[in-house]
Structure formats: structure tokens, C-alpha cells
Design a protein around this motif. Structure first.
Motif, PDB file in Angstrom:
ATOM      1  N   ILE A  29       0.968  -1.259   0.188  1.00  0.00           N
ATOM      2  CA  ILE A  29      -0.068   0.108  -0.106  1.00  0.00           C
ATOM      3  C   ILE A  29       0.858   1.334  -0.022  1.00  0.00           C
ATOM      4  N   TYR A  30       0.843   2.127  -1.017  1.00  0.00           N
ATOM      5  CA  TYR A  30       1.691   3.323  -0.880  1.00  0.00           C
ATOM      6  C   TYR A  30       1.062   4.406  -0.008  1.00  0.00           C
ATOM      7  N   ASP A  31       1.885   5.122   0.794  1.00  0.00           N
ATOM      8  CA  ASP A  31       1.331   5.768   1.791  1.00  0.00           C
ATOM      9  C   ASP A  31       0.798   7.046   1.212  1.00  0.00           C
ATOM     10  N   ALA A  77      -4.197   6.605   0.194  1.00  0.00           N
ATOM     11  CA  ALA A  77      -3.561   5.451   0.076  1.00  0.00           C
ATOM     12  C   ALA A  77      -3.856   4.594  -1.088  1.00  0.00           C
ATOM     13  N   LYS A  78      -2.894   3.691  -1.616  1.00  0.00           N
ATOM     14  CA  LYS A  78      -3.275   3.187  -2.965  1.00  0.00           C
ATOM     15  C   LYS A  78      -2.736   1.786  -2.639  1.00  0.00           C
ATOM     16  N   VAL A  79      -3.649   0.749  -2.952  1.00  0.00           N
ATOM     17  CA  VAL A  79      -3.385  -0.621  -2.864  1.00  0.00           C
ATOM     18  C   VAL A  79      -2.717  -1.016  -4.204  1.00  0.00           C
ATOM     19  N   ALA A  80      -1.446  -1.293  -4.271  1.00  0.00           N
ATOM     20  CA  ALA A  80      -0.914  -1.374  -5.615  1.00  0.00           C
ATOM     21  C   ALA A  80      -0.823  -3.054  -5.584  1.00  0.00           C
ATOM     22  N   LEU A  81      -0.576  -3.586  -4.696  1.00  0.00           N
ATOM     23  CA  LEU A  81      -0.409  -5.190  -4.660  1.00  0.00           C
ATOM     24  C   LEU A  81      -1.414  -5.638  -3.329  1.00  0.00           C
ATOM     25  N   GLY A 103      -1.117  -7.343 -17.191  1.00  0.00           N
ATOM     26  CA  GLY A 103      -1.879  -6.570 -16.494  1.00  0.00           C
ATOM     27  C   GLY A 103      -2.037  -5.251 -16.804  1.00  0.00           C
ATOM     28  N   LYS A 104      -3.276  -4.359 -16.729  1.00  0.00           N
ATOM     29  CA  LYS A 104      -3.538  -3.190 -17.116  1.00  0.00           C
ATOM     30  C   LYS A 104      -2.694  -2.277 -16.374  1.00  0.00           C
ATOM     31  N   SER A 105      -2.510  -1.047 -17.297  1.00  0.00           N
ATOM     32  CA  SER A 105      -1.660  -0.087 -16.541  1.00  0.00           C
ATOM     33  C   SER A 105      -2.242   0.295 -15.116  1.00  0.00           C
ATOM     34  N   GLY A 106      -1.160   0.184 -13.936  1.00  0.00           N
ATOM     35  CA  GLY A 106      -1.636   0.492 -12.857  1.00  0.00           C
ATOM     36  C   GLY A 106      -2.103  -0.810 -11.914  1.00  0.00           C
ATOM     37  N   ALA A 107      -1.869  -1.925 -12.551  1.00  0.00           N
ATOM     38  CA  ALA A 107      -2.235  -3.398 -12.018  1.00  0.00           C
ATOM     39  C   ALA A 107      -1.171  -3.632 -10.862  1.00  0.00           C
ATOM     40  N   GLY A 108       0.026  -3.238 -11.217  1.00  0.00           N
ATOM     41  CA  GLY A 108       1.134  -3.332  -9.848  1.00  0.00           C
ATOM     42  C   GLY A 108       2.370  -4.278 -10.734  1.00  0.00           C
ATOM     43  N   LYS A 109       2.637  -4.061 -11.726  1.00  0.00           N
ATOM     44  CA  LYS A 109       3.572  -5.030 -12.419  1.00  0.00           C
ATOM     45  C   LYS A 109       5.100  -4.276 -11.783  1.00  0.00           C
ATOM     46  N   THR A 110       5.149  -2.919 -11.916  1.00  0.00           N
ATOM     47  CA  THR A 110       6.393  -2.353 -11.546  1.00  0.00           C
ATOM     48  C   THR A 110       6.605  -2.393  -9.993  1.00  0.00           C
ATOM     49  N   THR A 111       5.576  -2.457  -9.378  1.00  0.00           N
ATOM     50  CA  THR A 111       5.586  -2.605  -7.911  1.00  0.00           C
ATOM     51  C   THR A 111       6.100  -3.970  -7.642  1.00  0.00           C
ATOM     52  N   LEU A 112       5.927  -4.919  -8.389  1.00  0.00           N
ATOM     53  CA  LEU A 112       6.612  -6.197  -7.961  1.00  0.00           C
ATOM     54  C   LEU A 112       8.044  -5.928  -8.050  1.00  0.00           C
ATOM     55  N   LEU A 113       8.647  -5.594  -9.090  1.00  0.00           N
ATOM     56  CA  LEU A 113      10.091  -5.221  -9.518  1.00  0.00           C
ATOM     57  C   LEU A 113      10.563  -4.254  -7.991  1.00  0.00           C
ATOM     58  N   LYS A 114       9.804  -3.294  -7.746  1.00  0.00           N
ATOM     59  CA  LYS A 114      10.542  -2.556  -6.931  1.00  0.00           C
ATOM     60  C   LYS A 114      10.656  -3.222  -5.463  1.00  0.00           C
ATOM     61  N   LEU A 115       9.726  -4.466  -5.419  1.00  0.00           N
ATOM     62  CA  LEU A 115       9.655  -5.008  -4.054  1.00  0.00           C
ATOM     63  C   LEU A 115      10.788  -5.874  -4.098  1.00  0.00           C
ATOM     64  N   GLU A 132      13.641  -1.668  -3.292  1.00  0.00           N
ATOM     65  CA  GLU A 132      13.538  -0.573  -3.443  1.00  0.00           C
ATOM     66  C   GLU A 132      12.292   0.177  -2.455  1.00  0.00           C
ATOM     67  N   GLU A 133      11.249  -0.804  -2.503  1.00  0.00           N
ATOM     68  CA  GLU A 133      10.077  -0.330  -1.798  1.00  0.00           C
ATOM     69  C   GLU A 133       9.827  -1.495  -0.817  1.00  0.00           C
ATOM     70  N   LYS A 134       9.486  -1.272   0.530  1.00  0.00           N
ATOM     71  CA  LYS A 134       9.185  -2.229   1.391  1.00  0.00           C
ATOM     72  C   LYS A 134       7.642  -2.701   1.032  1.00  0.00           C
ATOM     73  N   PHE A 152      14.343  -1.190 -16.954  1.00  0.00           N
ATOM     74  CA  PHE A 152      13.525  -0.571 -16.244  1.00  0.00           C
ATOM     75  C   PHE A 152      12.477   0.331 -17.153  1.00  0.00           C
ATOM     76  N   GLN A 153      11.289   0.337 -16.687  1.00  0.00           N
ATOM     77  CA  GLN A 153      10.361   0.872 -17.558  1.00  0.00           C
ATOM     78  C   GLN A 153      10.618   2.502 -18.106  1.00  0.00           C
ATOM     79  N   ASP A 154      11.150   2.966 -17.371  1.00  0.00           N
ATOM     80  CA  ASP A 154      11.599   4.440 -17.605  1.00  0.00           C
ATOM     81  C   ASP A 154      12.942   4.568 -17.892  1.00  0.00           C
ATOM     82  N   THR A 161       4.652  -6.753 -19.284  1.00  0.00           N
ATOM     83  CA  THR A 161       4.079  -6.326 -20.425  1.00  0.00           C
ATOM     84  C   THR A 161       2.551  -6.194 -20.405  1.00  0.00           C
ATOM     85  N   HIS A 162       1.917  -5.033 -21.372  1.00  0.00           N
ATOM     86  CA  HIS A 162       0.681  -5.319 -21.684  1.00  0.00           C
ATOM     87  C   HIS A 162       0.664  -5.718 -23.372  1.00  0.00           C
ATOM     88  N   ASN A 163       1.463  -6.198 -23.853  1.00  0.00           N
ATOM     89  CA  ASN A 163       1.471  -6.545 -25.119  1.00  0.00           C
ATOM     90  C   ASN A 163       1.001  -7.870 -25.307  1.00  0.00           C
TER      91      ASN A 163
HETATM   92  N1  LIG Z   1       5.311   5.870  -5.380  1.00  0.00           N
HETATM   93  C1  LIG Z   1       4.099   5.476  -5.563  1.00  0.00           C
HETATM   94  N2  LIG Z   1       3.245   6.433  -4.620  1.00  0.00           N
HETATM   95  C2  LIG Z   1       2.092   6.207  -4.608  1.00  0.00           C
HETATM   96  N3  LIG Z   1       1.436   5.478  -5.464  1.00  0.00           N
HETATM   97  C3  LIG Z   1       2.194   4.845  -6.322  1.00  0.00           C
HETATM   98  C4  LIG Z   1       3.680   4.890  -6.316  1.00  0.00           C
HETATM   99  N4  LIG Z   1       3.968   3.804  -7.465  1.00  0.00           N
HETATM  100  C5  LIG Z   1       3.073   3.556  -8.003  1.00  0.00           C
HETATM  101  N5  LIG Z   1       1.629   3.882  -7.523  1.00  0.00           N
HETATM  102  C6  LIG Z   1       0.484   3.267  -7.674  1.00  0.00           C
HETATM  103  O1  LIG Z   1       0.420   1.901  -7.681  1.00  0.00           O
HETATM  104  C7  LIG Z   1      -0.359   1.240  -8.610  1.00  0.00           C
HETATM  105  C8  LIG Z   1       0.277   0.310  -9.408  1.00  0.00           C
HETATM  106  O2  LIG Z   1       1.537   0.783 -10.031  1.00  0.00           O
HETATM  107  P1  LIG Z   1       2.502   0.186 -10.830  1.00  0.00           P
HETATM  108  O3  LIG Z   1       3.597   1.073 -11.105  1.00  0.00           O
HETATM  109  O4  LIG Z   1       2.862  -1.072 -10.027  1.00  0.00           O
HETATM  110  O5  LIG Z   1       1.714  -0.227 -11.986  1.00  0.00           O
HETATM  111  P2  LIG Z   1       2.000  -1.092 -13.444  1.00  0.00           P
HETATM  112  O6  LIG Z   1       1.375  -2.196 -13.454  1.00  0.00           O
HETATM  113  O7  LIG Z   1       3.380  -1.119 -13.616  1.00  0.00           O
HETATM  114  O8  LIG Z   1       1.447  -0.033 -14.425  1.00  0.00           O
HETATM  115  P3  LIG Z   1       2.230   0.161 -15.999  1.00  0.00           P
HETATM  116  O9  LIG Z   1       1.634  -0.793 -16.960  1.00  0.00           O
HETATM  117  O10 LIG Z   1       1.413   1.530 -16.458  1.00  0.00           O
HETATM  118  O11 LIG Z   1       3.364   0.473 -15.981  1.00  0.00           O
HETATM  119  C9  LIG Z   1      -0.716   2.480  -9.636  1.00  0.00           C
HETATM  120  O12 LIG Z   1      -2.150   2.883  -9.128  1.00  0.00           O
HETATM  121  C10 LIG Z   1       0.068   3.635  -9.167  1.00  0.00           C
HETATM  122  O13 LIG Z   1      -0.577   4.970  -9.287  1.00  0.00           O
END
Ligand SMILES: Nc1ncnc2c1ncn2[C@@H]1O[C@H](COP(=O)(O)OP(=O)(O)OP(=O)(O)O)[C@@H](O)[C@H]1O
Ligand SMILES: [Mg+2]
Lengths: 232, 301
Positions: free
Chosen positions: A10-12, A20-24, A41-53, A57-59, A91-93, A200-202
Motif C-alpha cells: 500500500i503506497y502511503d 493510500a493506494k493498494v498496489a499489490l 495486467g492493465k496499466s496500474g495493475a502493480g507490475k512495476t511494484t513487483l519489481l520494486k519490491l 526499492e520499496e518495502k 526499467f520501464q523508464d 508487459t501489456h502486449n
Molecule cells: N510511489 C508511489 N506512490 C503512490 N502510488 C504509487 C507509487 N507507485 C505506484 N503507485 C500506484 O500503484 C499502482 C501500481 O503501480 P505500478 O507502477 O506497479 O503499475 P504497473 O502495473 O507497472 O503499470 P504500468 O503498466 O502503467 O507500468 C498504480 O495505481 C500507481 O498509481
């Protein structure tokens, strides 16, 4: 080799106005040696968050993340670099350094890991050739197209032969030709035993791969299938 | 390993020249601190030398009437030598006194000529040295109560103690002032150097974040900033040493006259490497300490 165990992130709500945003949400899965896994998964589904964990990089808010039997978030901060060296990341970015050329951006990962100059000047041109950027080695990121930059990042992720390559949307900016080249490359690396995680979303590439697919929706793991398909 | 060291120093150097203005300021202020500390060290040597010179000189000259026989003088000399406070007694006969006088005025024809006319006007003397500057009183009171009092023409009581006290006091004051100023300068130097490194960390923040993600160890990230601090220190030390040397060689001839023949440049040269080592140590120390503080504050690990 790699395990998410009831992981919730959950992002603070520490920014003004943001909530607060539940990312995973309670995600559990395991990836074994030699696997090639797509995470869709769709954009915002939490893929990048998996990587950060995974990179610590994130707890995680709840649950645990393991790499090679070790709880990633129990590693003392000064030692985390050992973990990160074993994971090559696209990295996506991009995270390319604007002041360094393509060559230097790749070489510097090897410098960070203490490679000798000879090894660096031997390996970097080779990897640039593999991703088809030999002629761009002296270009700065600002002088390269999105697809070219993406290929530099891929080269940077694989040059030191990591145990795992996490490719976060590595083909987002690539044309069909380069997309299939990069996929061939990833499959090839996977054949040598490297775990590949492809976020990916491809739809097309996932369906053509006929490999394991993990599907995320709003932070929940809703499907995990061998020889899966992209279904949303 | 060597490759890594070379790269670290190179990156540190690039950090250093990237913000040349603040780097020059850093070197300047560290250099000033080093300059001041070097001056203090040299000043201590000069003061020690001066006090030594003064203590070496005769403390009390007892001039005896020219009617006194040499035997009597030698008896008195032995008596004086028995006083515990006395370090040394030297007998200077009339002839010796004349020799010394002639030697001293050999370049002054007028004095030599008039000397030839009057003959030897000098008195035999006993030169007494005490162990410590404050022990003359004992010698003087002994003479006053001695039966040999009648033999004495006059006692020349060189008041060295106040001079030495003055030099000691001045040195102490200069030292205290110098140490306080060095401390103040050192703090300013650390602040300026701290800002130099902080700026470098700020400029490199994106790179540092990426370095972390691709697996750079903390020491790999810190290395260049430590090198940058050390580079500032080395430049400051070399600069300070250079300017100090030039200043010493320009001023030395003038100061030699002032300080009873002490060659400051001689003292400086004889200690050059030790001083330069101290200068380097102070410079690198200040630079590295600043880097460490800056990293503690601005480079989360
Ligand atoms: N640092 C952050 N602070 C607050 N919310 C965040 C942060 N990083 C991501 N989020 C939120 O967490 C959710 C998941 O983000 P994430 O980047 O994991 O998505 P994603 O699946 O990689 O999306 P995309 O396909 O667009 O890259 C999104 O709703 C995003 O807005
Ligand atoms: Mg993403």
C-alpha cells in the motif's frame, strides 16, 4: 529461486491530497530456476511494484519477498547491492544517465561491479552488437529514439549475466521487427538458464510465447497459468 | 582494485572541477587554515630559539677592581661556583676583555685609536650563569653579604628574566590566538568543503539512485566524494606550502636581523618535509572529514 508470499503493498498517503493506494493485494507466487514468466495486467495493475519490491526499492506493507531463499527485506541496507547485482533490470523508464553515451551507460554497470577495463572494452561492444546498436555506441540518450534507448537498457540489464532478468515493458517503444528480435534474445538467454520475468501489456507477444503467464488486476493475482494466454 | 581506485579518483576529480568556483573557495579556506597552523609551528621554533639564545648569554657580570690580584679572583670564582643556583662561572681577565673588545670594534677605527691612547681601560670580570633566569637574586645577595664585597667594582645585573617572560607571554598569547583562529578557520573550512561535497552529491543524485539500483556498493558510491574532499585538501596543502615558502624567503633576511641571527628560512628548510607532511595531513583531514559529514547528512545509505 524467487518467491512472493502474501505480499501486499500500500503506497502511503504522504503526499498532499493523495490517498493510500493498494498496489499489490496479497499476492503469492513462486518462480523457479530457468523459468520464463510473463506478468500481464492493465496499466496500474502493480507490475512495476513487483519489481520494486524484488529490488528492495520499496518495502512490502505485508507479506514477504524471497530471493534465493533469503528474505529480501531482511537484508541490511549496506548489503543490498549483492542482491541487485544478481538481477538485471530493464526499467520501464529506462533510468539511463543523460550525461553518458550508450557505451558508457552500459560500461558503467560493469564498473560498479568492479570489472577490469579489458573486460569492459571486450564485453560492451559485443552486447551493443547483440541489440543492434553498434553504430550508436557514442550517442547520448537524448540523441536516440525511444526504441534505441530501450535496447540500450536491455543491453545494460544482461551484460553482467545476472541470475534473473526483470524486463519491465521492454518492448513498449519497439517496432514489431525489434520486438521479435528482443524476444528472441530473451528466449535465448533463458535457454542458458537465466530466469526471465517479462512485465508487459502486449497481448500478442505473450500469446506467441506460450510460456507461464501471471495476470494481475488491481493489485490482485487473478490468474497464474503454465502456457498461459493474455486474457483480461 | 587499481582500476577502481583510478576511476574513483577520476570521478572525484570531475566532481571537483565541475563546480570550480566553490572548489577554489574550498581550497582557499583550507589553505588558509594550513597556512596559519604552519605559522604557529614555525613561531614555536623561533620562540624556543630566542629563549635559548637569551638564556645562553651571560646573566651577571661581576667587574672587579683592577687592583685585585688574579689569585683572589680565582678564589672568589670558586666560592661563587659553590652556590647551588650557579650553573657556570667564567673568568675573563683584563687581557681577554680587551681582546674581545677589539674584536667587537675592529671595524670602528675611532674606538680602536682612542683605545690605543688610553691603554687597557677594562676591568677583569667574572661572568656568572644561573640555572634559571629567576635565580640571579640568590647570586646577588650572596655577593652582597660576602667578605669579598670590597673586591668588586660593580655588578652588572642583566635582567634577562623579564625579557624571557615577555617572549614567553607573547608566544603564549600568539599561540592561543593562533589556535583559536585555526579552529575558527578549520570550522569555516569544513563548512565550505561540506557545501562543495553536498553540491556534488546533489548534482549526482540521479546517478547515485541508478547506481544503487544496478548494484553499486556504498563504498563505490562514497569513494568519489571522499576523493573529492582529499583532492581539495591536497591542492590546499600544496598551495599553502608554496605561498608559505615564498613568504619565508622574502621575509627571512629581514627577520634574521630581528631575531638575533636566526635564519627562519633555515629552520623552515630543515623541517620542510615534516611541515609539508603536516600540511598535507591537515588538508586531507579537513577535506575528508567534510565529505564524511556531507555524506552522513545527504547520502542516505
Ligand atoms: N510511489 C508511489 N506512490 C503512490 N502510488 C504509487 C507509487 N507507485 C505506484 N503507485 C500506484 O500503484 C499502482 C501500481 O503501480 P505500478 O507502477 O506497479 O503499475 P504497473 O502495473 O507497472 O503499470 P504500468 O503498466 O502503467 O507500468 C498504480 O495505481 C500507481 O498509481
Ligand atoms: Mg509499470
Amino acid at each position: 529461486m524467487l518467491k512472493f508470499q502474501n505480499t501486499t503493498k500500500i503506497y502511503d498517503k504522504n503526499h498532499i491530497g493523495s490517498i493510500a493506494k493498494v498496489a499489490l493485494d496479497n499476492v503469492s507466487f513462486e518462480v523457479n530456476k530457468k523459468e520464463f514468466v510473463s506478468v500481464v495486467g492493465k496499466s496500474g495493475a502493480g507490475k512495476t511494484t513487483l519489481l520494486k519490491l524484488l529490488l528492495a526499492e520499496e518495502k512490502p506493507t505485508k507479506g514477504r519477498v524471497f530471493f534465493d531463499g533469503q528474505d529480501v527485506h531482511k537484508i541490511a541496507k549496506p548489503s543490498i547491492f549483492h542482491l541487485r547485482r544478481r538481477i538485471g533490470t530493464v526499467f520501464q523508464d529506462y533510468k539511463l544517465l543523460p550525461t553518458k553515451t550508450a557505451y558508457e551507460n552500459i560500461a558503467y554497470v560493469l564498473e560498479v561491479m568492479g570489472y577490469e577495463d579489458e573486460e569492459i572494452s571486450r564485453d560492451v561492444p559485443e552486447v551493443l552488437k547483440i541489440v543492434g546498436l553498434s553504430d550508436k555506441s557514442h550517442s547520448f540518450p537524448a540523441e536516440m529514439s525511444g526504441g534505441e534507448k530501450q535496447r540500450v537498457v536491455i543491453a545494460r540489464a544482461l551484460i553482467h549475466r545476472p541470475d534473473v532478468i526483470f524486463a519491465d515493458e521492454p518492448t513498449g517503444n519497439l517496432d514489431p521487427y525489434h520486438t521479435s528480435e528482443i524476444l528472441k534474445l530473451l528466449l535465448n538467454i533463458n535457454n542458458f538458464g537465466t530466469i526471465i520475468i517479462l512485465a508487459t501489456h502486449n497481448k500478442e507477444i505473450v500469446n506467441n510465447l506460450k510460456r507461464r503467464v501471471i495476470t494481475l488486476e488491481n493489485g490482485k493475482l487473478i490468474r497464474d497459468e503454465e502456457k498461459g494466454r493474455f486474457v483480461l | 582494485m587499481l582500476t577502481l581506485l583510478k576511476k574513483t579518483i577520476k570521478t572525484g576529480w570531475l566532481n571537483f572541477i565541475r563546480n570550480s568556483a566553490i572548489s577554489i573557495a574550498t581550497c582557499f579556506i583550507i589553505g588558509m587554515t594550513i597556512f596559519l597552523i604552519t605559522s604557529l609551528l614555525i613561531m614555536k621554533d623561533v620562540a624556543d630559539y630566542l629563549i635559548n639564545v637569551i638564556q645562553e648569554k651571560v646573566d651577571i657580570s661581576i667587574y672587579l677592581k683592577d687592583t685585585v690580584a688574579e689569585e683572589e679572583i680565582l678564589v672568589l670564582k670558586d666560592e661563587i661556583a659553590k652556590i647551588p643556583e650557579v650553573k657556570e662561572v667564567q673568568y675573563v681577565s683584563r687581557a681577554e676583555a680587551l681582546d674581545r673588545f677589539v674584536e667587537r670594534y675592529k671595524n670602528n677605527p675611532v674606538v680602536i685609536e682612542s683605545l690605543a691612547e688610553v691603554g687597557n681601560p677594562l676591568l677583569p670580570a667574572l661572568n656568572v650563569k644561573a640555572w634559571q633566569a629567576n635565580q640571579y637574586d640568590a647570586v646577588v645577595s650572596f655577593l652582597e653579604n660576602s667578605p669579598s664585597k670590597d673586591l668588586i667594582d660593580k655588578v652588572d645585573y642583566h635582567e634577562r628574566k623579564p625579557v624571557i617572560d615577555r617572549i614567553s607571554a607573547m608566544t603564549a598569547t600568539f599561540n592561543a590566538l593562533g589556535i583559536i583562529m585555526s579552529l575558527v578557520l578549520a570550522i569555516v573550512a569544513i563548512l565550505v568543503a561540506f557545501n562543495q561535497v553536498r553540491l556534488a552529491i546533489y548534482n549526482a543524485r540521479e546517478e547515485i539512485a541508478i547506481q544503487r539500483l544496478v548494484g553499486a556498493s556504498n563504498w563505490f558510491i562514497r569513494g568519489p566524494f571522499l576523493a573529492q574532499g582529499a583532492i581539495s585538501g591536497v591542492f590546499a596543502a600544496v598551495g599553502a606550502a608554496l605561498i608559505f615558502s615564498i613568504a619565508i624567503f622574502i621575509l627571512s633576511p629581514k627577520l634574521t636581523v630581528l631575531f638575533s641571527g636566526l635564519s627562519i628560512s633555515g629552520v623552515f628548510l630543515s623541517k620542510f618535509w615534516l611541515l609539508f607532511f603536516i600540511q598535507l595531513l591537515v588538508g586531507i583531514g579537513l577535506g575528508v572529514v567534510s565529505s564524511i559529514i556531507a555524506m552522513k547528512k545527504h547520502l542516505e545509505v
